[in-house]
Scaffold this motif. Structure first.
Motif, PDB file in Angstrom:
ATOM      1  N   ALA A   1       2.999  -9.928  19.258  1.00 44.23           N
ATOM      2  CA  ALA A   1       1.757 -10.621  18.915  1.00 44.23           C
ATOM      3  C   ALA A   1       0.645  -9.607  18.717  1.00 44.23           C
ATOM      4  O   ALA A   1       0.768  -8.419  19.050  1.00 44.23           O
ATOM      5  CB  ALA A   1       1.381 -11.623  20.001  1.00 44.23           C
ATOM      6  N   SER A   2      -0.450 -10.092  18.157  1.00 47.58           N
ATOM      7  CA  SER A   2      -1.619  -9.247  17.983  1.00 47.58           C
ATOM      8  C   SER A   2      -2.288  -8.992  19.329  1.00 47.58           C
ATOM      9  O   SER A   2      -1.843  -9.468  20.373  1.00 47.58           O
ATOM     10  CB  SER A   2      -2.602  -9.905  17.001  1.00 47.58           C
ATOM     11  N   LYS A   3      -3.385  -8.249  19.310  1.00 45.70           N
ATOM     12  CA  LYS A   3      -4.015  -7.815  20.550  1.00 45.70           C
ATOM     13  C   LYS A   3      -4.506  -8.997  21.377  1.00 45.70           C
ATOM     14  O   LYS A   3      -4.323  -9.035  22.592  1.00 45.70           O
ATOM     15  CB  LYS A   3      -5.181  -6.873  20.226  1.00 45.70           C
ATOM     16  N   LYS A   4      -5.098  -9.996  20.732  1.00 45.63           N
ATOM     17  CA  LYS A   4      -5.619 -11.164  21.429  1.00 45.63           C
ATOM     18  C   LYS A   4      -4.685 -12.356  21.350  1.00 45.63           C
ATOM     19  O   LYS A   4      -5.054 -13.452  21.785  1.00 45.63           O
ATOM     20  CB  LYS A   4      -6.991 -11.535  20.875  1.00 45.63           C
ATOM     21  N   GLY A   5      -3.511 -12.186  20.798  1.00 42.00           N
ATOM     22  CA  GLY A   5      -2.527 -13.255  20.773  1.00 42.00           C
ATOM     23  C   GLY A   5      -2.788 -14.346  19.767  1.00 42.00           C
ATOM     24  O   GLY A   5      -2.104 -15.385  19.816  1.00 42.00           O
TER      25      GLY A   5
ATOM     26  N   HIS B   1       2.587  -4.204  12.227  1.00 44.36           N
ATOM     27  CA  HIS B   1       1.317  -4.044  12.932  1.00 44.36           C
ATOM     28  C   HIS B   1       0.313  -5.029  12.343  1.00 44.36           C
ATOM     29  O   HIS B   1       0.220  -5.175  11.113  1.00 44.36           O
ATOM     30  CB  HIS B   1       0.777  -2.616  12.794  1.00 44.36           C
ATOM     31  N   PHE B   2      -0.449  -5.673  13.215  1.00 43.01           N
ATOM     32  CA  PHE B   2      -1.538  -6.554  12.791  1.00 43.01           C
ATOM     33  C   PHE B   2      -2.793  -5.712  12.628  1.00 43.01           C
ATOM     34  O   PHE B   2      -3.211  -5.013  13.560  1.00 43.01           O
ATOM     35  CB  PHE B   2      -1.756  -7.666  13.814  1.00 43.01           C
ATOM     36  N   LEU B   3      -3.417  -5.799  11.438  1.00 39.04           N
ATOM     37  CA  LEU B   3      -4.555  -4.961  11.090  1.00 39.04           C
ATOM     38  C   LEU B   3      -5.800  -5.816  10.914  1.00 39.04           C
ATOM     39  O   LEU B   3      -5.735  -6.925  10.371  1.00 39.04           O
ATOM     40  CB  LEU B   3      -4.282  -4.181   9.800  1.00 39.04           C
ATOM     41  N   CYS B   4      -6.944  -5.279  11.366  1.00 39.36           N
ATOM     42  CA  CYS B   4      -8.218  -5.962  11.217  1.00 39.36           C
ATOM     43  C   CYS B   4      -8.821  -5.645   9.849  1.00 39.36           C
ATOM     44  O   CYS B   4      -8.262  -4.881   9.062  1.00 39.36           O
ATOM     45  CB  CYS B   4      -9.174  -5.564  12.338  1.00 39.36           C
TER      46      CYS B   4
ATOM     47  N   LEU C   1      -1.158  -7.713   7.581  1.00 42.68           N
ATOM     48  CA  LEU C   1       0.029  -7.323   8.330  1.00 42.68           C
ATOM     49  C   LEU C   1       0.709  -6.177   7.596  1.00 42.68           C
ATOM     50  O   LEU C   1       0.999  -6.278   6.397  1.00 42.68           O
ATOM     51  CB  LEU C   1       0.991  -8.504   8.468  1.00 42.68           C
ATOM     52  N   ALA C   2       0.943  -5.075   8.287  1.00 42.81           N
ATOM     53  CA  ALA C   2       1.650  -3.915   7.730  1.00 42.81           C
ATOM     54  C   ALA C   2       3.093  -3.942   8.222  1.00 42.81           C
ATOM     55  O   ALA C   2       3.330  -4.007   9.438  1.00 42.81           O
ATOM     56  CB  ALA C   2       0.971  -2.614   8.140  1.00 42.81           C
ATOM     57  N   VAL C   3       4.049  -3.886   7.298  1.00 46.29           N
ATOM     58  CA  VAL C   3       5.471  -4.023   7.619  1.00 46.29           C
ATOM     59  C   VAL C   3       6.245  -2.922   6.925  1.00 46.29           C
ATOM     60  O   VAL C   3       5.978  -2.598   5.758  1.00 46.29           O
ATOM     61  CB  VAL C   3       6.022  -5.401   7.171  1.00 46.29           C
ATOM     62  N   TRP C   4       7.198  -2.329   7.628  1.00 52.58           N
ATOM     63  CA  TRP C   4       8.192  -1.451   7.015  1.00 52.58           C
ATOM     64  C   TRP C   4       9.536  -1.691   7.696  1.00 52.58           C
ATOM     65  O   TRP C   4       9.608  -1.994   8.871  1.00 52.58           O
ATOM     66  CB  TRP C   4       7.793   0.028   7.109  1.00 52.58           C
ATOM     67  N   TRP C   5      10.602  -1.581   6.903  1.00 53.41           N
ATOM     68  CA  TRP C   5      11.954  -1.859   7.365  1.00 53.41           C
ATOM     69  C   TRP C   5      12.712  -0.558   7.566  1.00 53.41           C
ATOM     70  O   TRP C   5      12.422   0.458   6.920  1.00 53.41           O
ATOM     71  CB  TRP C   5      12.687  -2.752   6.363  1.00 53.41           C
ATOM     72  N   ALA C   6      13.656  -0.579   8.469  1.00 58.02           N
ATOM     73  CA  ALA C   6      14.432   0.621   8.794  1.00 58.02           C
ATOM     74  C   ALA C   6      15.179   1.104   7.554  1.00 58.02           C
ATOM     75  O   ALA C   6      15.823   0.331   6.854  1.00 58.02           O
ATOM     76  CB  ALA C   6      15.417   0.326   9.922  1.00 58.02           C
ATOM     77  N   GLY C   7      15.084   2.420   7.297  1.00 59.97           N
ATOM     78  CA  GLY C   7      15.731   3.019   6.138  1.00 59.97           C
ATOM     79  C   GLY C   7      14.908   2.970   4.877  1.00 59.97           C
ATOM     80  O   GLY C   7      15.344   3.519   3.850  1.00 59.97           O
TER      81      GLY C   7
ATOM     82  N   GLN D   1       1.712  -4.139   2.871  1.00 60.80           N
ATOM     83  CA  GLN D   1       0.646  -4.845   3.565  1.00 60.80           C
ATOM     84  C   GLN D   1       0.480  -6.228   2.948  1.00 60.80           C
ATOM     85  O   GLN D   1       0.332  -6.362   1.732  1.00 60.80           O
ATOM     86  CB  GLN D   1      -0.678  -4.071   3.492  1.00 60.80           C
ATOM     87  N   TYR D   2       0.508  -7.243   3.803  1.00 58.59           N
ATOM     88  CA  TYR D   2       0.368  -8.632   3.387  1.00 58.59           C
ATOM     89  C   TYR D   2      -0.926  -9.187   3.950  1.00 58.59           C
ATOM     90  O   TYR D   2      -1.274  -8.938   5.112  1.00 58.59           O
ATOM     91  CB  TYR D   2       1.546  -9.473   3.887  1.00 58.59           C
ATOM     92  N   SER D   3      -1.623  -9.960   3.141  1.00 62.79           N
ATOM     93  CA  SER D   3      -2.856 -10.598   3.586  1.00 62.79           C
ATOM     94  C   SER D   3      -2.509 -11.867   4.355  1.00 62.79           C
ATOM     95  O   SER D   3      -1.657 -12.657   3.941  1.00 62.79           O
ATOM     96  CB  SER D   3      -3.743 -10.929   2.385  1.00 62.79           C
TER      97      SER D   3
END
Length: 717
Positions: free
Chosen positions: A190-194, A364-367, A388-394, A400-402
């Protein structure tokens, strides 16, 4: 007849070709020839035994030298003042709340909560055959906490902790026992504040993997928790009213308080208690669904015509993942056939079975920042995540998704930003305020982005021979404070970045502007794998200290700045750390108490093996070597200061007002020189061109004196 013998006569030595060869069979020259030469096959056996003896001797000598070197090392002091906790000996996981007041234990049949300072058992949630293996906590409101658990069967559950009660909300993936196809949860954070959380799911039958992002109804939960508090207070007041007011014995009152405490500690399922109170908690809502990129090579375009294929191709305004291209599947198949026909004689040497890679996601959840256009209507000081920043293994790109898009029924949409890298991504990390985003690559480089200004800050080299294993941003209070003279308003601060490589080396970078980005080596590459450090967690109250374990199961506390081990956490001789790479521990009480699970067995008199595993407590505040860190008093410092345009203008105007006293004498001096300058200009305009020679200060002085003399003479006349 006399004979004359010459003195100092040197005879010529014989030629080397005439010298007598040494007899190799002479046992006096070769002691090995004392014994007769063994016949075959005994001679071969003798050589094998001799070689085996030499190799064994080398191994013994190497181990002896290693033990001698280990004995000569300066060992850190042993912190063995452990106190045994008689509760929760079967704990399978452990986590502390955000404020450090509570410790949550994952048990074999549920979940339990304990006060971190008094070690009092507060509440439990019971469910058969549910072994919680992972717990995450996030603060909700002033006293509430969101709990996200993951059990050994891959089921993720949501809980709320409020009013000393564990409230069950929902299981994200419920599987029926008789179903052959099950959905397992790999990861849930979850994000910092849930307010937002994401989970990665896998279908066991179809091998399909996807990620879902859900939004938590924080406001609804807070209002529902208020109703719960009111209902609990009424429930406690009812039995008090029915008590006999005439009984005033102190012993009776003590028994009643004990029974009330026991009633709070009874293990039960909270869903039934919520139903009795008539309260139902709101459920989260799904806002985004992301699928992993396909395996290489990329699939072709399935469109039937070129016109339909062009409609699916990206516009090319931004970088993409390469999935929407115009190359058809038939064209790719024809190219494969041509390649196989041309290199048919070499294809037989290729492996028949393909290597299966684990598909794992890191997010990672980004502000809000200047990196993404969507969500800029919110203030940058708002700490609610918008992307939201996402990367997959390999993979070698980060997407980044809004999270502010309203996709309606279709929750799958393209990423807004795609960052390609020159090497495979191995790890990533963000600062607490998500201002800095760091990405570690397989080639040993670390990419640092400043999201506040929207620029790549630096490309750091952690290692040239090993991949980056983990990245961690340290607290900004550890960085030396250098207050800038201009501008007068506060700006972004700096902090340290700790990078750990796969070979065991550790480097410390700083994020200061204008820095040379020269790494400070915290730990060298160890000589053997036994000394590799597994970094665990930074002590929140002491941001300079970190816990780490080694392969032998020992846990240490180290100083991050110097890399020196301060002390070793010592367990009793009968116990060891359950898993050195993932130990069960938690730090509660504001960083004052360390809870560690120790595993151990003993054999009783009847020869049976009994499990004596339990939880141990270490009071870090009472350890003398840590007093110097407790006495420093770390001042909280924000990594990024968000100032609006009116605040900056007001600060600049205030600085100008403060400098008014310095500008007043300068203006007076300037006005005093203005009359002289005007006279010079007037004289220069009236004088003829041939007579103007204002080349030296003496000529200017003579002209001025002449002008003044004429003016005085005219006034007299």
């Amino acid at each position: 007849m006399p004979v004359y013998i010459r003195k100092n006569v040197s005879f010529t030595p014989p030629s080397i070709y005439n010298m007598q060869l040494e007899d190799d069979s002479d046992y006096l020259l070769d002691p090995d020839q004392l014994r007769d030469i063994l016949p075959q096959p005994y001679r071969m056996i003798d050589k094998i035994l001799t070689q085996l003896l030499d190799s064994v001797w080398e191994i013994v000598e190497t181990k002896d030298n290693a033990l001698l070197a280990e004995a000569r090392k300066i060992r850190p002091p042993l912190f063995d003042e452990a106190q045994r906790l008689d509760k929760f000996e079967n704990a399978s996981s452990m986590a502390a709340s955000t404020d450090g007041k509570y410790i949550f234990f994952g048990l074999l049949n549920g979940l339990a909560a304990m006060d971190a300072l008094s070690q009092a058992h507060l509440h439990s949630w019971h469910e058969e055959n549910v072994q919680v293996t992972s717990i995450q906590t996030h603060a909700i409101g002033l006293e509430g906490h969101l709990l996200i658990t993951l059990d050994d069967m891959g089921v993720a559950r949501l809980f709320l902790w409020a009013y000393n009660n564990i409230l069950f909300i929902k299981a994200l993936n419920e599987n029926a026992p008789e179903s052959t196809s099950k959905i397992l949860c790999q990861k849930c954070e979850a994000s910092k504040k849930g307010d937002l959380f994401a989970a990665v799911f896998e279908n066991t039958s179809t091998k399909e993997i996807w990620m879902e992002v859900h939004k938590s109804p924080i406001e609804s939960w807070l209002s529902e928790l208020e109703n719960l508090g009111t209902a609990l207070n009424k429930q406690k007041e009812e039995p008090r009213e029915n008590k006999d007011h005439e009984a005033k014995d102190l012993s009776t009152a003590g028994q009643e308080s004990d029974s009330l405490q026991e009633s709070q500690n009874v293990t039960h399922n909270d869903s039934t208690s919520l139903e009795k109170l008539g309260i139902k908690l709101s459920l989260p809502v799904q806002v985004l669904k992301i699928k992993p990129p396909p395996e290489q090579p990329l699939p072709g375009n399935l469109s039937s015509s070129i016109a339909s294929a062009l409609t699916k191709v990206d516009t090319g305004d931004v970088l993409g993942t390469g999935l929407n291209h115009i190359v058809s599947s038939a064209h790719l198949e024809s190219r494969d056939q041509i390649f196989n026909h041309k290199h048919e004689q070499y294809l037989k040497y290729l492996p028949l079975e393909k290597e299966e890679h684990d598909v794992q996601a890191t997010f990672h959840f980004l502000c809000a920042s200047n990196m993404i256009n969507l969500g800029l209507d919110q203030s940058p000081a708002n700490d609610h995540p918008v992307s939201l920043a996402v990367w997959w293994a390999g993979a070698a790109h980060l997407c980044q998704y809004s999270l502010s898009k309203s996709g309606g029924k279709d929750l799958e949409f393209k990423p807004d930003i795609v960052w390609p890298f020159t090497s495979t991504i191995t790890c990533s990390a963000t600062s607490g305020c998500t201002t800095y985003l760091s990405v570690g690559l397989e080639n040993g480089n670390v990419i640092l982005w400043n999201r506040q200004i929207g620029l790549c800050k630096a490309v750091l080299s952690a290692s040239s021979k090993s991949a980056v294993k983990s990245i961690c941003f340290l607290d900004p209070c550890l960085f030396p404070l250098d207050t800038p003279h201009y501008p007068p308003y506060p700006t972004s601060a700096a902090t340290f970045l700790l990078a750990e490589c796969a070979d065991g080396s550790q480097a410390l970078f700083d994020t200061c502007d204008g820095s040379q980005q020269i790494p400070r080596c915290v730990a060298e590459k160890p000589e053997n794998d036994e000394n590799k450090q597994n970094l665990l967690q930074i002590i929140s109250a002491l941001p300079e200290l970190m816990l780490y374990t080694q392969k032998d199961g020992n846990m240490y506390i180290k100083d991050i700045g110097t890399g020196a081990a301060l002390c070793q956490i010592g367990l009793p001789a009968t116990h060891t750390v359950q898993n050195p790479w993932d130990p069960i521990f938690a730090i509660g009480g504001g960083g004052q108490i360390l809870y560690l699970k120790g595993e151990g067995t003993e054999i009783n008199e009847e020869g049976e093996t009994n499990d004596i595993s339990c939880v141990f407590m270490y009071h870090l505040r009472s350890y003398p070597l840590l007093d110097q860190y407790w006495n420093r008093g770390y001042t909280e410092r924000q990594l990024t200061v968000y100032t609006t345009a009116p605040q900056r203008i007001a600060t600049l105007m205030q600085e100008r007002v403060q400098q008014q006293a310095l500008r007043k004498p300068r203006l007076q001096h300037r006005w005093s020189q203005l009359r002289t300058e005007l006279d010079l200009i007037h004289t220069a305009r009236q004088a003829p061109l041939n007579s103007m020679r204002i080349t030296t200060p003496s000529s200017i002085t003579s002209v001025l004196s002449e002008v003044r003399f004429r003016k005085s003479r005219a006034s007299v006349i």
